[in-house]
Design a protein around this motif. Structure first.
Motif, mmCIF file in Angstrom:
data_model
loop_
_atom_site.group_PDB
_atom_site.id
_atom_site.type_symbol
_atom_site.label_atom_id
_atom_site.label_comp_id
_atom_site.label_asym_id
_atom_site.label_seq_id
_atom_site.Cartn_x
_atom_site.Cartn_y
_atom_site.Cartn_z
ATOM 1 N N ASP A 125 -22.249 147.897 -13.685
ATOM 2 C CA ASP A 125 -21.953 149.189 -13.067
ATOM 3 C C ASP A 125 -21.220 150.098 -14.052
ATOM 4 N N VAL A 126 -20.264 149.521 -14.794
ATOM 5 C CA VAL A 126 -19.539 150.292 -15.802
ATOM 6 C C VAL A 126 -20.468 150.680 -16.946
ATOM 7 N N LEU A 127 -21.301 149.757 -17.393
ATOM 8 C CA LEU A 127 -22.240 150.064 -18.473
ATOM 9 C C LEU A 127 -23.191 151.191 -18.081
ATOM 10 N N GLY A 128 -23.746 151.101 -16.873
ATOM 11 C CA GLY A 128 -24.692 152.116 -16.425
ATOM 12 C C GLY A 128 -24.041 153.458 -16.190
ATOM 13 N N GLY A 129 -22.830 153.453 -15.638
ATOM 14 C CA GLY A 129 -22.170 154.712 -15.297
ATOM 15 C C GLY A 129 -21.381 155.331 -16.432
ATOM 16 N N MET A 130 -20.770 154.482 -17.299
ATOM 17 C CA MET A 130 -19.862 154.996 -18.331
ATOM 18 C C MET A 130 -20.234 154.588 -19.743
ATOM 19 N N GLY A 131 -21.269 153.801 -19.895
ATOM 20 C CA GLY A 131 -21.738 153.434 -21.220
ATOM 21 C C GLY A 131 -20.811 152.478 -21.952
ATOM 22 N N LEU A 132 -21.040 152.341 -23.236
ATOM 23 C CA LEU A 132 -20.291 151.394 -24.063
ATOM 24 C C LEU A 132 -18.810 151.756 -24.149
ATOM 25 N N PHE A 133 -18.513 153.056 -24.292
ATOM 26 C CA PHE A 133 -17.105 153.477 -24.353
ATOM 27 C C PHE A 133 -16.365 153.063 -23.083
ATOM 28 N N GLY A 134 -16.989 153.308 -21.948
ATOM 29 C CA GLY A 134 -16.372 152.959 -20.680
ATOM 30 C C GLY A 134 -16.204 151.468 -20.511
ATOM 31 N N ALA A 135 -17.217 150.697 -20.943
ATOM 32 C CA ALA A 135 -17.149 149.244 -20.806
ATOM 33 C C ALA A 135 -16.003 148.663 -21.628
ATOM 34 N N ILE A 136 -15.806 149.190 -22.834
ATOM 35 C CA ILE A 136 -14.713 148.712 -23.693
ATOM 36 C C ILE A 136 -13.360 149.028 -23.058
ATOM 37 N N SER A 137 -13.197 150.251 -22.552
ATOM 38 C CA SER A 137 -11.924 150.633 -21.948
ATOM 39 C C SER A 137 -11.665 149.838 -20.668
ATOM 40 N N TRP A 138 -12.714 149.589 -19.885
ATOM 41 C CA TRP A 138 -12.555 148.814 -18.649
ATOM 42 C C TRP A 138 -12.178 147.367 -18.952
ATOM 43 N N LEU A 139 -12.858 146.767 -19.924
ATOM 44 C CA LEU A 139 -12.528 145.386 -20.312
ATOM 45 C C LEU A 139 -11.106 145.307 -20.852
ATOM 46 N N GLY A 140 -10.708 146.318 -21.632
ATOM 47 C CA GLY A 140 -9.340 146.338 -22.154
ATOM 48 C C GLY A 140 -8.318 146.405 -21.032
ATOM 49 N N TRP A 141 -8.594 147.236 -20.025
ATOM 50 C CA TRP A 141 -7.689 147.352 -18.885
ATOM 51 C C TRP A 141 -7.590 146.017 -18.139
ATOM 52 N N CYS A 142 -8.732 145.376 -17.927
ATOM 53 C CA CYS A 142 -8.745 144.094 -17.226
ATOM 54 C C CYS A 142 -7.977 143.024 -17.994
#
Length: 412
Positions: free
Chosen positions: A337-354
């Motif tokens: 969902d993060v990859l589709g909605g926010m792309g690679l930048f979003g996925a990296i930031s989301w994983l970092g937050w987690c």
């Protein structure tokens, strides 16, 4: 700020602290109820935190603490990636079936307040005495125990509302007041593991051991009756990790063996076996996973817009399947969902937050009300993210309240 400081000076410190404690008690209970209750509880608590915080220095001091600073940093990065994905969706929209998702820029951004809510909550928690903090935490666990009883009864009676279980016409999902059984499966795991961990930590105090142990046992029953297949697999894993973490080696090995045999035996029980092996929902999920992977490939850096992949998936599937009768919505997988909605930048930031919130929970505490609770925090997060392999629980507003509540306690 000066007006608020003068207002606070006119009040007795004990009255301010009592009012703040009551607001935390209300919000802790509301975080397990409905979306409307959560919103009201959050608004009340926010006002009380503002009134009880005498100067901006408290907020500055909080973000100087290592883990609070890291959570703020990754929250800001996540917010920035949301911003970029929405701008990209406005200027470079994807179209399917001659339609594209509509971006309501400022309205969409207002949903990002949850990213910063934990840092506001922890400032308020630090204003409470340790005794008040203990009362707030125990009230939250007590509310969890009472709601678990309601959830167990709901499975048999449908009260307070019925959500039928396919294949079991006489039984109902545990949904409580949250509207959906998967919401319950994502929210109740947090008080469950904290109650379980506290039962162990207070094992030499009979009354507390009974209170926390009973709450955990009732919570386990309510979670089982959600009939979430992913939870049925994730929860035993989380409990086994907790057992290995907490129990002496010989007891841990024996408990793991018994638990594994128990799980194997449970899968042979007809209602559970039928639920596990049914193909209902699997095909729909695979289709949505493929759709979001396609969105990522089309917009690999920024995605198609935060949460706008939910709407776009319908247009994509209608075009691909040449029909208007499609199952559309979120990706049913947090990462996709993060990859589709926010792309690679979003996925990296989301994983970092987690990772940073998981790290905050895992660190050993030697003092304070949350001392020794690291096993409970970590196992709860583990089960939460395992649940997120087949649903998008991270962005759900009801779950976001519980996430903020948990992160604030771990920062405390």
């Amino acid at each position: 700020m000066q007006i608020r400081s003068r207002f606070i000076e006119t009040l007795q410190p004990k009255k301010v602290e009592k009012g703040l404690k009551i607001a935390f008690l209300i919000y802790g209970i509301c975080s397990l109820l409905s979306m409307a209750a959560m919103s009201v509880g959050a608004a009340l608590l926010f006002v009380m935190i503002l009134l009880s915080t005498s100067s901006f220095q408290e907020w500055k001091h909080e973000v100087k603490k290592p883990f609070s600073r890291r959570v703020l940093t990754w929250s800001l990065l996540l917010f920035f990636c949301v911003l970029i994905s929405l701008i990209s969706a406005i200027f470079f929209p994807l179209e399917y079936s001659h339609q594209h998702s509509e971006v309501h820029f400022f309205k969409d951004l207002t949903k990002c307040w949850y990213f910063f809510w934990p840092l506001i909550l922890v400032v308020g928690l630090r204003r409470l005495t340790e005794r008040s903090q203990d009362q707030v935490l125990n009230t939250w666990i007590g509310a969890f125990a009472i709601l678990s009883v309601i959830g167990i009864l709901q499975y048999f009676t449908a009260w307070p509302r019925g959500q039928g279980i396919p294949g079991e016409p006489t039984h109902y999902h545990t949904t409580l007041f949250l509207g959906h059984h998967l919401s319950v499966a994502s929210i109740l795991i947090f008080p469950f593991f904290i109650a379980l961990d506290r039962a162990w930590l207070f094992r030499k105090t009979p009354k507390k051991k009974l209170f926390y142990g009973l709450a955990a046992a009732l919570g386990a029953g309510a979670l089982y009756f959600t009939y979430s297949r992913t939870l049925w697999m994730a929860l035993p894993i989380g409990i086994l990790v907790w057992v290995i973490w907490r129990l002496p080696k010989k007891w841990a090995i024996a408990t793991v063996l018994v638990a594994v045999l128990g799980v194997i035996g449970a899968t042979q029980y007809p209602p559970i076996a039928q639920r596990i092996h049914t193909s209902m929902g699997i095909g729909d999920r695979r289709t949505l996973w493929a759709a979001n992977w396609e969105f990522f490939l089309s917009r690999p850096l920024t995605g198609v817009g935060w949460r706008h992949n939910h709407e776009l998936s319908g247009f994509y599937l209608m075009e691909k399947m040449n029909t208007k009768d499609v199952f559309a919505g979120h990706a049913h997988n947090n990462f996709l969902d993060v990859l589709g909605g926010m792309g690679l930048f979003g996925a990296i930031s989301w994983l970092g937050w987690c990772l940073v919130t998981l790290w905050a929970g895992a660190r050993k505490r030697v003092s304070g009300i949350t001392s020794g609770l690291n096993a409970g925090w970590v196992c709860a997060w583990l089960v939460f993210h395992l649940n997120g392999l087949t649903q998008v629980n991270f962005w759900e507003a009801k779950v976001q309240h519980q996430i903020a509540w948990i992160v604030a306690w771990t920062l405390l």
